[in-house]
Design a protein around this motif. Structure first.
Motif: not given
Length: 488
Positions: A349-351, A389-393, A461-463, A476-480
């Motif tokens: 994750x980014x943050x 959860x934050x993801x920056x692409x 992206x935000x989960x 929260x759960x994430x493989x991909x």
């Protein structure tokens, strides 16, 4: 350097080489001396210039060396090998060469190496650097396309061989590209990447930028030209390398550019031009010499990509000093190759929406049913409604994407009930996709939906957890995440 049209272009000396080839071949059969009439053996007390100067069969060659000033080079050289032309073959040189000192010196320098080579050392063909900076393929019986007809006359500072025809230096790939008129768009794009930078080896550093941490140099310091394509994909000017390089005719480059440009829309015109051109051309260099028959296979480009070129699209082939060029009259761009599937790993994750939940965040290593393993992330017991959860692409092409996730729960963890989570794009408050249920012990990839980016650029992206503070319901759960481009 003058730019020639497609019809006019020939590698340097090409026409003159063709004229000379006929004459020299005739001379070879009619006037060639027996092998033992050429100098062999050792004259270790003499310098190589003296060997050439006192050999009557090389008097014309010696005259040309004096004319170009290369006699001084041979007198002063510590170590040298010369592949000389005898009088008959010097006489057969085109007048245009003998009367043009620049061309003549270039030719003669290509017949001189600054290292010493006896034919006994050349059991295999070697690429040897010559005085002109280019390389020649040399064996114990040939010097490029010329035959060695007198060999191994040793001097104190070198070795003298005699060959049966001149070997004209060829253009390198960049010189070819600069002159080949029907590839001007490809050449212009590469040149557009030229950037003037301080030369760190000689520039005077006067400080450090407080914001970036980069060195600050005196403005009067020496600068150098950098080019990201030539520096990272293939230095087409490098004489020591051997590349197979593909050149697109202008109409093919333009159609390829047009096909890809929409995926980079939404940015400045200059950036669009550079990124689209890079996408078109980044996979066009292959290390080594690839034959026409080998083109039907899968090639590995210097970019690391696997590429396939249709041999039927090859309009012209050129052998050059640092490789081979295939000019293509057609090129089928595979969008799936240019814009592959994007995968975001959950455990990277980014943050997070809050930074105080490290104790409830678990980076896990889990086993698949088949025994293979995977890494994922689970946030459990955080007590925060809509925790995310934050993801920056970075650098996401403009396109439509199908989105999938894999979220595994209820296996060797505290999760005992199904829960919901959703994916946000751009802003965690925007409901691009609705909440979806995550079942227990489900290893399957789940389809989330489709979305279209508004332009090329970065994406967030935000989960997002359920709108409740109840443990087990807001997990929260994430493989991909997997983003598959859709090409209409």
């Amino acid at each position: 350097m003058n730019r020639l049209s497609k019809e006019q272009y020939k590698p340097r000396y090409f026409l003159l080489s063709a004229i000379f080839l006929f004459a020299s071949t005739l001379l070879f059969f009619i006037q060639c001396k027996p092998w033992n009439e050429y100098p062999t053996g050792s004259s270790e007390g003499e310098r190589i210039w003296n060997l050439i100067e006192r050999d009557p069969s090389l008097s014309e060659f010696a005259t040309l060396l004096k004319q170009t000033g290369l006699d001084d080079t041979l007198k002063q050289a510590a170590s040298v090998t010369v592949w000389a032309l005898d009088n008959e073959h010097v006489t057969a040189l085109p007048t245009e060469i003998k009367e043009n000192n620049t061309l003549l010196k270039s030719l003669l320098a290509h017949h001189i190496s600054t290292l010493r080579y006896q034919t006994a050392e050349l059991n295999a063909t070697l690429r040897i650097q010559q005085l002109d900076g280019k390389f020649a393929n040399v064996s114990n019986v040939t010097f490029e396309e010329a035959n060695i007809i007198g060999a191994d006359k040793s001097a104190r500072n070198g070795v003298l061989h005699i060959v049966d025809r001149p070997v004209f230096p060829q253009d390198n790939i960049w010189q070819f590209l600069s002159q080949y008129g029907d590839a001007s768009l490809q050449k212009n794009w590469i040149e557009s990447l030229d950037t003037l930078l301080f030369d760190e080896r000689s520039a005077l550093q006067i400080g450090v930028d407080a914001n970036t941490g980069e060195a600050v140099y005196d403005e009067n310091s020496e600068k150098k030209v950098a080019n990201v394509y030539l520096d990272s994909i293939a230095n087409l000017k490098d004489e020591s390398k051997q590349f197979t390089y593909f050149v697109l005719q202008n109409n093919v480059f333009q159609s390829s550019f047009n096909k890809l440009s929409s995926y980079y829309s939404g940015i400045s015109a200059d950036s669009l031009y550079r990124l689209t051109g890079y996408s078109v051309l980044k996979d066009f260099a292959v290390e080594g010499l690839i034959s026409l028959t080998e083109l039907s296979g899968v090639l590995e480009a210097t970019s690391g990509a696997k590429v396939k070129i249709d041999p039927l699209a090859v309009a012209e082939t050129y052998q050059l000093s640092n490789g081979r060029v295939y000019v293509l009259s057609a090129y089928d761009i595979l969008l799936e190759q240019k814009f592959p599937v994007i995968k975001i790993e959950g455990e990277n994750p980014t943050g997070f929406s809050r930074t105080d939940k490290a104790a409830t965040t678990f980076y896990r290593r889990k086993a698949n049913p088949d025994g293979s393993t995977f890494s994922d992330i689970m946030v459990y017991g955080h007590l925060i409604p809509k925790f995310h959860i934050h993801y920056h692409l970075k650098n996401v092409p403009r396109a439509k994407y199908k989105v999938y996730w894999r979220a595994v729960a209820g296996i060797d963890d505290s999760q005992t009930v199904s829960f919901t989570q959703r994916l946000g794009i751009g802003n965690p408050e925007l409901e691009v996709f609705p909440y979806q249920s995550v079942g227990l012990q489900n290893y399957d990839e789940v389809y989330i939906g489709e979305f279209t980016t508004s332009g090329f650029g970065d994406l967030n992206f935000y989960l997002i957890a359920a709108n409740t503070g109840t443990t087990g319901q807001n997990t929260l759960s994430l493989d991909y995440l997997r983003l598959i481009p859709v090409f209409d």
